[in-house]
Scaffold this active site. Structure first.
Site, short mmCIF file in Angstrom:
data_model
loop_
_atom_site.label_atom_id
_atom_site.label_comp_id
_atom_site.label_asym_id
_atom_site.label_seq_id
_atom_site.Cartn_x
_atom_site.Cartn_y
_atom_site.Cartn_z
N GLU A 139 67.88 -17.37 72.25
CA GLU A 139 67.57 -16.04 72.79
C GLU A 139 68.25 -14.95 71.96
OE1 GLU A 139 67.95 -13.52 76.97
OE2 GLU A 139 69.29 -15.22 76.61
N ASP A 174 63.35 -12.43 76.21
CA ASP A 174 63.86 -11.56 77.26
C ASP A 174 63.38 -10.14 76.98
OD1 ASP A 174 65.47 -9.81 78.84
OD2 ASP A 174 66.97 -11.38 79.06
N GLN A 200 61.98 -13.66 80.31
CA GLN A 200 62.84 -12.99 81.28
C GLN A 200 62.58 -11.48 81.24
OE1 GLN A 200 66.71 -14.35 79.90
NE2 GLN A 200 66.74 -15.99 81.44
N GLU A 236 66.14 -11.52 85.49
CA GLU A 236 67.54 -11.53 85.06
C GLU A 236 68.04 -10.09 84.99
OE1 GLU A 236 70.25 -13.83 81.72
OE2 GLU A 236 68.62 -12.56 81.03
#
Length: 255
Positions: A139, A174, A200, A236
Site C-alpha cells: 500500500e 487506498d 479502502q 478506513e
C-alpha cells in the site's frame, strides 16, 4: 450493490477487537479488517467472526519499534530477520482467523538498497502465502501522514509488483492516500484494476467519514462497481468521536 468492510484499526477503538467485530455486524457492515490484531488471541477473533458471520479481509505486518516511530520493517536494510519474522507472524495469524490478505509494511527507507530489500521480502511473503491461500498486499502511503515511507505512489507499487512477478502480490488502493499523492482516482482505478487486491477509502483531506471533503465517493463507488469489483470496500477513516455517530454515509452510498 456496494458492500463495505469496517476497518477496526480506526472504527470502534473504544472496545476490544471481538466486541468491535460484533459492533460492525450490528451496524450493517459486510466484512471487517484490522491493522495489528496481535494483542488479541486469534481464537477470540475466530469466535466473534463465527458468531457474526463476517469475513475478515486483512491485517498488517507489525510496524517494528513503535516508540522509535517505525512503520514497517520490510524495506529496512539490516532488519531482514525481523522483517521475515513479522511476515511469518502475520501469515500465521491470518491463516488462523482465515483472513484473505496480509499487508506487508515497507517502513521508512529510501534508495536502491531499500528497494532490493523490499522486493526480497515480498518474494519471501509470496512464496509462503502459496502454502496458505492468502494474498499479499502493498500500500502506498501519502507523504503528509507518513513522510519518508518507502512506498508512496501507485506507479511505484505497480513497478514493484511487476518486478516481484508473483500472481498473489496485489495493490491495496487506498483512495485517501492516492488522492493526496496523485489524484485522478477513477482513471487510476480503471488502469490499475488488474493488480488491485483491496480498496479502502476515507474523507480527504482530514481522513474523516467519506461523506465530507473533496472526494465525491458516490461517483467513485459507482465507478468501482462499473469495473466489476465485487469485494467489500474498506472504511478506513478516523471517526473523531463515537463510531456509531458517523455511519449515516453508509445508507446514503448503499441504496
Amino acid at each position: 450493490m456496494t458492500r463495505f468492510s469496517a476497518n477496526l484499526g480506526f472504527l470502534w477503538q473504544d472496545r476490544p477487537l471481538p466486541d468491535a467485530i460484533r459492533a460492525a455486524k450490528a451496524a450493517g457492515f459486510d466484512a471487517v479488517e484490522c491493522h495489528w490484531p496481535y494483542a488479541t488471541a486469534p481464537g477470540e477473533v475466530v469466535a466473534a467472526l463465527a458468531e457474526t458471520g463476517l469475513p475478515i479481509l486483512g491485517l498488517n505486518t507489525r510496524r517494528g519499534d513503535i516508540e522509535a516511530g517505525e512503520n514497517g520493517l520490510s524495506a529496512l536494510v539490516g532488519r531482514e530477520d525481523e522483517a521475515r519474522a513479522a511476515i511469518d507472524e502475520a501469515l500465521a495469524y491470518a491463516a488462523h482467523v482465515k483472513a484473505a490478505n496480509v499487508h506487508v509494511m515497507a517502513g521508512f527507507a529510501q534508495g536502491q538498497a531499500a528497494h532490493r530489500r523490499f522486493v526480497a521480502a515480498l518474494r519471501y511473503a509470496c512464496d509462503q502465502e502459496a502454502k496458505r491461500g492468502i494474498s499479499i498486499l502493498i500500500e502506498p502511503l501519502n507523504h503528509y501522514d507518513a513522510p519518508g515511507y518507502f512506498l508512496a505512489t501507485t506507479d511505484q507499487a505497480a513497478e514493484i509488483i511487476a518486478e516481484v512477478g508473483a500472481p498473489n502480490l496485489k495493490l491495496m488502493f487506498d483512495c485517501y492516500h492516492v488522492q493526496l499523492m496523485e489524484g485522478d482516482l477513477t482513471h487510476r482505478l480503471e488502469r490499475l484494476r488488474p493488480i488491485i487486491g483491496h480498496i479502502q477509502f476515507a474523507g480527504v483531506p482530514d481522513r474523516g467519514p467519506p461523506d465530507a471533503g473533496e472526494v465525491s465517493y458516490a461517483h467513485v463507488f459507482k465507478a468501482i462497481e462499473r469495473l466489476g469489483y465485487k469485494a467489500p470496500l474498506g472504511a478506513e477513516y478516523k471517526p473523531g468521536g463515537p463510531t456509531d455517530d458517523t455511519l449515516a454515509w453508509m445508507a446514503a452510498y448503499r441504496p
